[in-house]
Design an enzyme around this catalytic site. Structure first.
Site, PDB file in Angstrom:
ATOM      1  N   ARG A  29      33.363  46.481  49.939  1.00 39.07           N
ATOM      2  CA  ARG A  29      34.347  47.205  50.751  1.00 39.07           C
ATOM      3  C   ARG A  29      33.743  48.233  51.690  1.00 39.07           C
ATOM      4  O   ARG A  29      34.480  48.943  52.363  1.00 39.07           O
ATOM      5  CB  ARG A  29      35.399  47.834  49.842  1.00 39.07           C
ATOM      6  CG  ARG A  29      36.175  46.788  49.055  1.00 39.07           C
ATOM      7  CD  ARG A  29      37.407  47.333  48.376  1.00 39.07           C
ATOM      8  NE  ARG A  29      38.127  46.255  47.734  1.00 39.07           N
ATOM      9  CZ  ARG A  29      37.876  45.792  46.512  1.00 39.07           C
ATOM     10  NH1 ARG A  29      36.912  46.342  45.795  1.00 39.07           N
ATOM     11  NH2 ARG A  29      38.558  44.801  46.003  1.00 39.07           N
ATOM     12  N   GLY A  52      34.115  44.673  37.044  1.00 38.01           N
ATOM     13  CA  GLY A  52      33.871  43.749  35.933  1.00 38.01           C
ATOM     14  C   GLY A  52      34.941  43.835  34.858  1.00 38.01           C
ATOM     15  O   GLY A  52      34.718  43.424  33.725  1.00 38.01           O
ATOM     16  N   ASP A  95      47.569  44.419  33.352  1.00 35.24           N
ATOM     17  CA  ASP A  95      46.538  44.530  34.382  1.00 35.24           C
ATOM     18  C   ASP A  95      46.911  45.558  35.455  1.00 35.24           C
ATOM     19  O   ASP A  95      46.654  45.367  36.629  1.00 35.24           O
ATOM     20  CB  ASP A  95      46.260  43.159  35.024  1.00 35.24           C
ATOM     21  CG  ASP A  95      44.976  43.129  35.843  1.00 35.24           C
ATOM     22  OD1 ASP A  95      44.155  44.061  35.692  1.00 35.24           O
ATOM     23  OD2 ASP A  95      44.793  42.184  36.629  1.00 35.24           O
TER      24      ASP A  95
END
Lengths: 548, 257
Positions: free
Chosen positions: A129, A189, A300
């Site tokens: 990014r 990760g 999530d």
């Protein structure tokens, strides 16, 4: 125009005085005072993405024209955010290149090519990014878990350090941030059972200065929010650039999901500091406070949003605030001195929780098996950077409305370096088998339609947690925001339009169809008296300015 | 997901996206619902992150509908899963025999672990019904014949599962994909346009109108824009045996490959 002339003069003085104007800490600290540059990922330490430039106005914005396009030759979502220093743009492009570009013409000075290791694992695309700039160096993370320092003039590698073990699926996707004499990054990760951390390096040598684990180890406060060895592979990545308050000497970081993602029952406890914001001392990395948005998350709901720091009154008294629209569907106002919860309101439909208690802790209402949860897996919003305009006192961000998913939890054993998801999800669709929204858009036809979700740009009043106005799109949007001192709001969306809205009322003033999904935020800068607006759409970076 | 104790036989006619199609090349596979359910768990764990919950996220691949880059046979799928594919972009996944059988069954049955058995009849009889009594050709086009106003079905067997085809026939409201909804539009000029939506974004809509013209309209120029949730055809009055025949015919429509 007087302001413009001053900027011109400043640029000329800088370029004639020295071969290269060093970007020292003082300059970054006062980035807002040199709006012709864009010196950090979010345009300054407070991450407001608000520029004082105002050559482009509500009145003349329809006179914007395309000045140049830079094409990335490697296809895929291009989420990079450029940094602009005195007419030179530094950015990353796929797969893991760093480049220096003339910000006026789009022509490239140099490219540093980093080829990630063959066993690199990044869950959701090769998204680097962006970079940090400090002194005469450019810093970039790599997808295979390193931090590299390049010579800002010629793009040569000066040093490289391992941030995380690529064999265990650690990666660096975020743009680093330079604070004082240190370069700070976090690791990705969260879908691979890492143990997340934020780590600072000496900017000159690359020597590690401090490291803060986002999952406390044995004996540390918060360790008891995990059971057994869950903490060793509990995720909590940090993959979006944080913010910095120089007066408090605190850096702020949004922390991602616990792992395995979708089986909260497999890791009982609050799972600190997953889905939290942590305030770390800039010199030592010591934790000063934390606030957890979603304890024991099974959806999530990463809290890897950008911490937006705002000084304004709160209930009649001057306050140091942090504004936060979270992936879990709630908008929060926190006291950034202490981490105290001040306000929390849902900004989209939320049914995983029935509300927040007086401390901001959600009251969980998990849905029965097979029933949809709002907001869906990609969240009410996500990593794309918001903006706060001190002129309008509004907080702008992209939300996903009418988007829900159905979760499935599965017991899963951790295997080092392997995916660690603990289940899966499907998007709620109107009929069985209908197409759904993907992580990104790769198709010019919208087969899924707004019936599975759509974007709503929200202009949030921080005092009430209510949107003052909304601007809706047919598809969803992963675009960030940019506001300017002329009350313009620039943003994109998956449909590939770059929009300029009136930041005060959401009225559309100008738009252009660029054709590819916009998955980053526009930036603005000025060179030789001309204000530019740059945005990446699809595989192309397009730069606009007023007609000559 | 609940474990099914009843052993439902899910009969799936496997037609692979390989070159020519003929009845002789069709082979009947029988997968038990238990195997398919095992496959759905394996899929969620190992495949869904990249391929997406519906199997369509990787460009050029649509697992639920049998569109693959290279895999033709079950053996090809097995090899791709165990060894990786696409120059390493798809990693190798080490699976047990049971999990491997499950994931292949799940892919082959079009991701329908809860799907009831879909009866598949006779292709030739189905074609007769499609073109005759079923009146399908009043709106649908196949291999260059028929109107274009409804979706062209020349490759429908390659892009829909048997379950989806059955739903389209007997309960169209539960099968009509949102993009295909009928639209009725009145422009500022007073023109009334009816048609089928092809694409849409915030500012524009593209459609095929009743005269088979491709139209692109700017929403700000419209007086009204209605999207109908009602399908343009009623549930079929064909018998269940006849429906099975029509499904067989539709599954045989694989497009010009």
């Amino acid at each position: 125009m007087r302001v413009v002339a001053l900027f011109c003069l400043a640029a000329i003085v800088l370029s004639s005085d020295r071969v290269i104007a060093e970007v020292d800490f003082e300059r970054i600290l006062h980035a807002a005072e040199e709006p012709h540059n864009w010196l950090t990922y979010n345009g300054g330490y407070s991450s407001q993405r608000y520029s004082k430039l105002k050559q482009i106005t509500r009145r003349n914005v329809d006179k914007l024209e395309l000045k140049w396009i830079l094409q990335n030759q490697v296809f895929g979502a291009w989420q990079s955010n450029p940094i602009i220093v005195d007419g030179i743009m530094y950015l990353t492009e796929r797969p893991n290149d760093v480049m220096a570009v003339d910000a006026v013409t789009g022509r490239v000075f140099w490219i540093y090519r980093h080829t990630p290791a063959a066993n690199t694992q990044v869950c959701c695309g090769a998204n680097n990014r962006g970079v940090a700039v400090l002194g005469d160096k450019v810093y970039s993370g790599t997808l295979d878990g390193s931090l590299i320092a390049l010579d800002r003039i010629n793009g040569k590698l000066l040093w490289s350090v391992e941030v995380g073990d690529v064999n265990l699926a650690y990666s660096v996707t975020m743009a680093p941030i330079a604070v004082k004499d240190k370069i700070i990054v976090g690791v990705g990760g969260g879908e691979y059972g890492i143990r997340g951390y934020v780590v600072a390096y000496d900017a000159a040598s690359g020597e590690q200065a401090w490291k803060f684990y986002t999952i406390p180890g044995p004996g540390e406060p918060g360790h008891d929010t995990w059971q057994g060895d869950d903490w060793e592979h509990g995720g909590a990545p940090v993959w979006i650039t944080g913010s910095f308050d120089p007066a408090l000497n605190l850096t702020y970081w949004g922390v991602g999901n616990p792992g395995p993602d979708w089986n909260a029952g497999q890791r009982p406890g609050d799972n600190l500091y997953s889905d939290s914001v942590v305030a770390l001392d800039a010199d030592s990395g010591e934790l000063k406070w934390h606030f957890q948005f979603t304890p024991n998350d099974g959806y999530d709901y990463d809290s890897v949003q950008v911490p937006v720091l705002v000084d304004r009154d709160w209930q009649g008294k001057p306050a140091k605030l942090m504004l936060w629209a979270n992936r879990n569907g709630y908008f929060y106002v926190l006291d950034r001195v202490t981490g105290k919860f001040l306000l929390g309101k849902p900004f989209v439909k939320v049914n995983w929780s029935s509300g927040l208690d007086e401390n901001g802790r959600p009251i969980p209402t998990p849905q029965p098996d097979g029933m949809p949860t709002w907001p869906g897996n990609q969240g009410g919003t996500n990593w794309y950077p918001p903006s706060y305009s001190p002129r309008t006192d509004l907080f702008y961000f992209s939300a996903w409305e009418d988007y829900a998913t159905i979760y499935q939890a599965i017991e899963q054993e951790y295997v080092p370096g392997g995916l660690f998801l603990g289940g899966g999800f499907s998007v709620k669709v109107p009929v069985h088998g209908a197409p759904t929204i993907g992580i990104g858009r790769t198709w010019p036809i919208n087969y899924w339609t707004d019936e599975v979700g759509h974007a709503s740009l929200m202009a949030m009043d921080p005092d009430t947690g209510q949107a003052v106005w909304k601007y809706e799109q047919f598809d969803v949007s992963d675009s960030g925001m940019l506001t300017t001192a002329s009350d313009l709001l620039f943003t994109g969306g998956r449909e590939g339009y770059l929009h300029a809205l009136d930041a005060r009322n959401g009225k559309l003033l100008w738009k252009v169809a660029l054709g590819g999904q916009i998955v980053m935020a526009p930036v603005t800068y000025m060179v030789a008296g001309v204000q530019f607006v740059t945005v990446i759409s699809g595989n192309a970076m397009a730069t606009f300015a007023l007609q000559d | 997901m609940k474990t099914k104790t009843r052993l439902t036989l899910f009969v799936m006619t496997v037609v692979l996206a390989a070159g020519t199609y003929s009845l002789a090349q069709m082979s009947d596979h029988i997968y038990t619902s238990q195997v398919i359910e095992t496959g759905s768990r394996v899929y969620v764990r190992h495949c869904a992150l990249c391929h997406g919950p519906d199997g369509s996220w990787v460009e050029g691949i649509d697992l639920a509908r049998g569109r693959f880059h290279l895999a033709v046979s079950d053996e090809d799928l097995r090899r791709a899963i165990l060894s990786g594919a696409a120059d390493g972009r798809m990693p190798a996944v080490n699976l047990s025999e049971a999990d491997l059988a499950g994931i292949i069954a799940y892919i082959r049955t079009g991701f329908e672990p809860e799907g009831s058995a879909v009866a598949i009849g006779n292709v030739l009889r189905g074609r007769g019904l499609f073109e005759g009594k079923g009146e399908c050709t009043a709106c649908h086009r196949v291999n260059g014949r028929g109107p274009r106003t409804a979706p062209d079905l020349s490759d429908i067997g390659a892009i829909r599962t048997p379950g989806a085809l059955q739903r389209s026939l007997i309960a169209p409201a539960s099968a009509l994909l949102p993009i295909n909804r009928a639209v009725t539009i009145v422009t500022r000029d007073g023109e009334k346009i009816t048609g089928r939506r092809l694409n849409e974004d915030t500012y524009t809509v593209q459609l095929i109108d009743a005269e088979e013209r491709l139209r692109s309209l700017v929403k700000s120029n419209l007086v009204s824009y209605e999207i109908s949730a009602t399908p343009t055809h009623e549930p079929t009055s064909l018998s269940s045996d006849e429906v099975a025949d029509v499904i067989a015919y539709l599954l045989a429509l694989r497009g010009q490959l």
